[in-house]
Design a protein around this motif. Structure first.
Motif, PDB file in Angstrom:
ATOM      1  N   ARG A   1       6.175  -4.648   7.361  1.00 25.60           N
ATOM      2  CA  ARG A   1       5.251  -4.234   6.363  1.00 25.60           C
ATOM      3  C   ARG A   1       4.696  -2.700   6.918  1.00 25.60           C
ATOM      4  N   ILE A   2       4.613  -1.792   5.830  1.00 30.22           N
ATOM      5  CA  ILE A   2       3.507  -0.760   5.923  1.00 30.22           C
ATOM      6  C   ILE A   2       2.150  -1.124   5.475  1.00 30.22           C
ATOM      7  N   ALA A   3       1.158  -1.085   6.261  1.00 31.53           N
ATOM      8  CA  ALA A   3      -0.217  -1.327   5.941  1.00 31.53           C
ATOM      9  C   ALA A   3      -0.896  -0.200   5.818  1.00 31.53           C
ATOM     10  N   TYR A   4      -1.801  -0.109   4.825  1.00 26.88           N
ATOM     11  CA  TYR A   4      -2.760   0.993   4.699  1.00 26.88           C
ATOM     12  C   TYR A   4      -4.154   0.443   4.578  1.00 26.88           C
ATOM     13  N   ALA A   5      -5.165   1.058   5.291  1.00 30.08           N
ATOM     14  CA  ALA A   5      -6.463   0.635   5.154  1.00 30.08           C
ATOM     15  C   ALA A   5      -7.507   1.805   5.462  1.00 30.08           C
ATOM     16  N   GLY A   6      -6.938   3.103   5.071  1.00 30.94           N
ATOM     17  CA  GLY A   6      -7.546   4.609   5.537  1.00 30.94           C
ATOM     18  C   GLY A   6      -6.349   5.422   6.343  1.00 30.94           C
ATOM     19  N   ALA A   7      -5.355   4.711   6.973  1.00 31.08           N
ATOM     20  CA  ALA A   7      -4.317   5.380   7.211  1.00 31.08           C
ATOM     21  C   ALA A   7      -2.943   4.416   7.476  1.00 31.08           C
ATOM     22  N   ARG A   8      -1.813   5.102   7.387  1.00 28.43           N
ATOM     23  CA  ARG A   8      -0.638   3.888   7.174  1.00 28.43           C
ATOM     24  C   ARG A   8      -0.061   3.651   8.651  1.00 28.43           C
TER      25      ARG A   8
END
Length: 284
Positions: A157-164
């Motif tokens: 997956r591609i996950a984001y929490a401020g950056a990818r």
């Protein structure tokens, strides 16, 4: 004719109480007079994966930008930890607010178990998206991995929490330890997808993981401890039902580089945001 002196550049390591561990970051606490080109030049000279620049401050409310040696990044966890501890050493522990290009990031600094200051930061709201088959195939080719090297319990997956970050899980600790990738090929893929790192993980237990983060888009082969990726990974685990809030997860990173660090990830019930904490200490 007079010229403005360059601001002081501090050097801290984050996610370790040992200057020889964790991830080094540059910190500039007074960057109000610097333009983007000057900040990029300082980050390149420092040579760490990121340097944090405090461009404005109103008490404990700060505007912060982050630069790798090659480009500005929207958010950096380890440089946030480093900058927060540097500020707390000068103004005292407590709450801070970092206004970053990715959004507002609350940070709390307190004494850790070893007496070293410890920062806990709260992510912006995360989100997860599928990685296409083409993305996965190209990432595996650049890494020199096969599909059989992946843990099927952890879908890409591609996950984001401020950056990818692209999250890929290794089926074994040995696969994670043997990292020798095509720098230019992986950088090209990451640039096309606006990825900051590739988050490579191996599960030791349901709450303990070992992680590594190639960072070619920043001009760095590997990031020793990556707070932004840890936040994204926490969001990934919750989204896929691989961790149930409330939960505390321990991520070990940097062991394979000889710079061991520990990142503590917290998932709270009823709050989609993720928290990561770690110690930081000055590098002499």
């Amino acid at each position: 004719m007079t010229t403005n002196p360059l601001p002081e550049v501090l050097r801290y390591t984050a996610f370790s109480a040992d200057p020889e561990g964790g991830n080094p970051a540059g910190v500039v606490l007074d960057a109000a007079g610097l333009d983007e080109a000057a900040m990029l030049a300082i980050a390149a000279e420092v040579g760490y994966s990121e340097t944090a620049f405090v461009t404005a401050a109103d008490g404990r409310d700060l505007t912060v930008r982050y630069f790798s040696p090659k480009a500005e990044v929207s958010f950096c966890g380890h440089a946030t930890v480093a900058a927060a501890v540097a500020i707390a050493e000068r103004t005292g522990p407590g709450d801070l607010l970092f206004r970053t290009p990715a959004g507002e990031v609350p940070v709390t600094v307190a004494a850790g178990p070893t007496g070293t200051l410890r920062a806990t930061l709260t992510s912006v709201e995360p989100h997860i998206e599928d990685a296409t088959p083409d993305t996965l195939a190209e990432a595996l080719a650049a890494l020199g991995w096969s599909a059989g090297d992946l843990d099927p319990a952890f879908p890409p997956r591609i996950a984001y929490a401020g950056a990818r970050h692209l999250v890929l899980a290794a089926a074994s600790r040995a696969r994670l330890a043997d990292l020798d990738y095509d720098f230019e090929r992986l950088a090209a893929l990451m640039t096309a997808l606006d990825l900051t790192t590739v988050q490579l993980v191996w599960r030791e237990s349901p709450s303990v993981y070992h992680v590594r983060d190639p960072f070619p888009v920043g001009g760095v082969v590997e990031d020793p401890a990556t707070g932004a990726a840890a936040l994204a990974f926490g969001a990934y685990l919750r989204d896929l039902g691989l961790a149930t809030a409330p939960a505390t997860l321990t991520l070990h990173q940097g062991d394979d580089l000889g710079r061991p660090g520990v990142l503590t990830v917290e998932l709270s019930a009823g709050d989609p945001r993720v928290r990561v904490s770690g110690e930081a200490t000055v590098i002499a």
